[in-house]
Structures are given as structure tokens and as C-alpha cells.
Design an enzyme around this catalytic site. Structure first.
Site, PDB file in Angstrom:
ATOM      1  N   SER A  45      37.446  43.548  37.585  1.00  0.00           N
ATOM      2  CA  SER A  45      36.248  44.156  38.175  1.00  0.00           C
ATOM      3  C   SER A  45      36.496  45.601  38.572  1.00  0.00           C
ATOM      4  CB  SER A  45      35.757  43.341  39.375  1.00  0.00           C
ATOM      5  OG  SER A  45      36.762  43.202  40.351  1.00  0.00           O
ATOM      6  N   GLU A  46      37.700  45.929  39.079  1.00  0.00           N
ATOM      7  CA  GLU A  46      38.081  47.314  39.324  1.00  0.00           C
ATOM      8  C   GLU A  46      39.574  47.512  39.094  1.00  0.00           C
ATOM      9  OE1 GLU A  46      34.162  47.713  41.336  1.00  0.00           O
ATOM     10  OE2 GLU A  46      35.732  46.219  41.600  1.00  0.00           O
ATOM     11  N   THR A  47      39.906  48.691  38.601  1.00  0.00           N
ATOM     12  CA  THR A  47      41.286  49.150  38.543  1.00  0.00           C
ATOM     13  C   THR A  47      41.375  50.432  39.355  1.00  0.00           C
ATOM     14  OG1 THR A  47      41.685  48.147  36.379  1.00  0.00           O
ATOM     15  CG2 THR A  47      43.160  49.932  37.041  1.00  0.00           C
TER      16      THR A  47
END
Length: 262
Positions: free
Chosen positions: A43-45
Site C-alpha cells: 500500500s505504501e513504500t
């Protein structure tokens, strides 16, 4: 360089919200960071770059850069302390698109200091109840997202929304929430963000910057314990302090890899 995968807002592997964390030795361009985030497919890096007064921190979904992300910030702080880049007695300072964010080691976890995102009066999009598949009992807007209060925790947990229709809404995502029926918790939520490439985010720290003040007014308390009722699930401690919100949680590293593509 090394890249880490950390499960945030949990102390058990394979639960909570997984985030990628990449500590950069040198600046990288936006296209490279977006490509890495797409490759990680989380979902996020988060991408960290050391500065004289802390770290520059940016967050990318597989599709876009976002202005605020809680779980990848918690994961970033966890990696800085775990790898010795910061001493546990030091606070982590992050320079972001949402201003200065800080994280501190606390007994039993990590505490993030984030800006509050007040809920605002707004008109619900036509057909929102049909899109979500449940009656909306209260609707609010915010800087990033829509907020829809539903009748019960059971309804929040059982939702199967129409992601195609949600994706067409002109917001980052939709928070659905209700009072908790689970003992020990104050409210529950889920977060849907198909417009930014995430049908459902497992645990959304930044959403609690809005959910915290929203429920604080309704429950008459400033310290709350929240549960995000995704399939993976996650626990978020929330303390509302005026225009700031403190988010508490734990994290566990589940993967360390060597990134060789430049």
C-alpha cells in the site's frame, strides 16, 4: 541498497499493514521511487534520505505519491532504531509533504506525532450508501478523504463495497467507521482507497488523524484505542491534543532484501 518490509500497527508477523522502507544513500528521482513502490506492490513504500536535522521522508503507493502516511512512518522509525541508524533514546524527525513529523520510542511501542485532520461538514456523494452496501448514518468530509459512520461494528466488518464506483470519487479514500462493540476498544474502521491504487488498506494511520478528533467529540474523551477491521487487522492508540494527534503502535520486520536495480 537494502529494502525492508515491515508489518506496522502490530507485533505479530503477517498482520497489521505491511510497508516497504528504503533508506537512500543518495537522492533518487520521482520516477525511480515510483517504480520501486510499484515493484514492492504494497500500500505504501517509504523512502528516507538523511539530512542534517533528521530525514527527508516520502511515501508512494503503487500508483501515486501521497502527502501523509501513518503506517509507513511508523515502519520507517522502527527500521531506523532497529538498524542502529538512530539510538532508541533519540526521536526520529521526518521532513515530509505534511510538515515535520516525529516518532519516539515508548514502552510497548512507537508513538507518532501527526497533524490533526479535522472532519468538516460536507454533502455525501449521490448513492454512497448503495456504493458501500450499507446505510450511512453520518457523513463528513476532510482534507484527504470522505468519512462515513455506519450503524454498527458488525456492518463495518461485513462491508463489500463497489470499488469501481468508489474509485470515481474525487478523494484519496473513504473511511467507514462505527463505535466498537469489542471490549476494550472505542471505535473501529476500514479504509478504501481505489483511487490511489489500494482497494482496501489494512491499517491506515493517517485516517486516524481524522477519526481520532471525530470520535473524541462524540465519546467525550481524548485517549482512545481503535481497531481497523481489515482482514489483517491492526490496533492504533489515538490521543487527541488540539491540532495534533498522537498515534501509538508496534511494528515487526518480516523481510530484508537487497535492491540491485538502479
Amino acid at each position: 541498497m537494502k529494502i525492508y518490509q515491515v508489518d506496522a500497527f502490530t507485533d505479530k508477523p503477517f498482520t497489521g499493514n505491511p510497508a516497504g522502507v528504503c533508506v537512500l544513500a543518495d537522492p533518487k528521482d520521482d520516477t525511480w521511487m515510483q517504480n520501486v513502490a510499484r515493484e514492492m506492490n504494497l500500500s505504501e513504500t517509504a523512502f528516507l534520505l538523511k539530512q542534517s536535522d533528521g530525514f527527508r521522508l516520502r511515501w508512494f503507493t503503487p500508483a501515486v505519491e501521497v502527502e501523509l502516511c501513518g503506517h509507513a512512518t511508523l515502519a520507517s522509525a522502527h527500521i531506523l532504531w532497529e538498524t542502529g541508524l538512530l539510538d532508541h533514546r533519540e526521536s526520529a524527525q521526518f521532513h515530509t509533504l505534511s510538515g515535520l513529523l516525529t516518532a519516539a520510542c515508548r514502552q510497548g511501542g512507537i508513538e507518532l506525532d501527526f497533524p490533526a485532520v479535522p472532519d468538516e461538514e460536507a454533502q455525501a456523494p449521490p448513492g454512497l450508501s448503495e456504493t458501500l452496501g450499507a446505510k450511512v448514518v453520518n457523513f463528513r468530509g476532510s482534507r484527504f478523504d470522505h468519512l462515513a459512520e455506519l450503524e454498527s461494528e458488525d456492518i463495518v466488518r461485513s462491508l463489500r463495497p463497489d470499488f469501481t464506483r468508489l474509485k470515481a470519487l474525487p478523494v484519496r479514500g473513504v473511511m467507514v467507521t462505527s463505535r466498537a462493540s469489542m471490549p476494550g476498544f472505542d471505535f473501529v474502521s476500514r479504509f478504501f482507497g481505489p483511487a490511489v491504487g489500494i482497494d482496501e488498506d489494512p491499517v491506515t494511520g493517517s485516517a486516524h488523524c481524522c477519526l481520532g478528533p471525530y470520535w473524541s467529540k462524540r465519546l467525550g474523551k481524548t485517549e482512545m484505542l481503535a481497531y481497523q477491521a481489515s482482514a489483517r487487522g491492526g490496533v492504533v492508540g489515538v490521543t487527541v491534543m488540539g491540532d495534533r494527534v498522537r498515534l501509538g503502535g508496534r511494528a515487526v520486520t518480516v523481510l530484508v532484501a537487497e535492491l540491485i536495480a538502479e
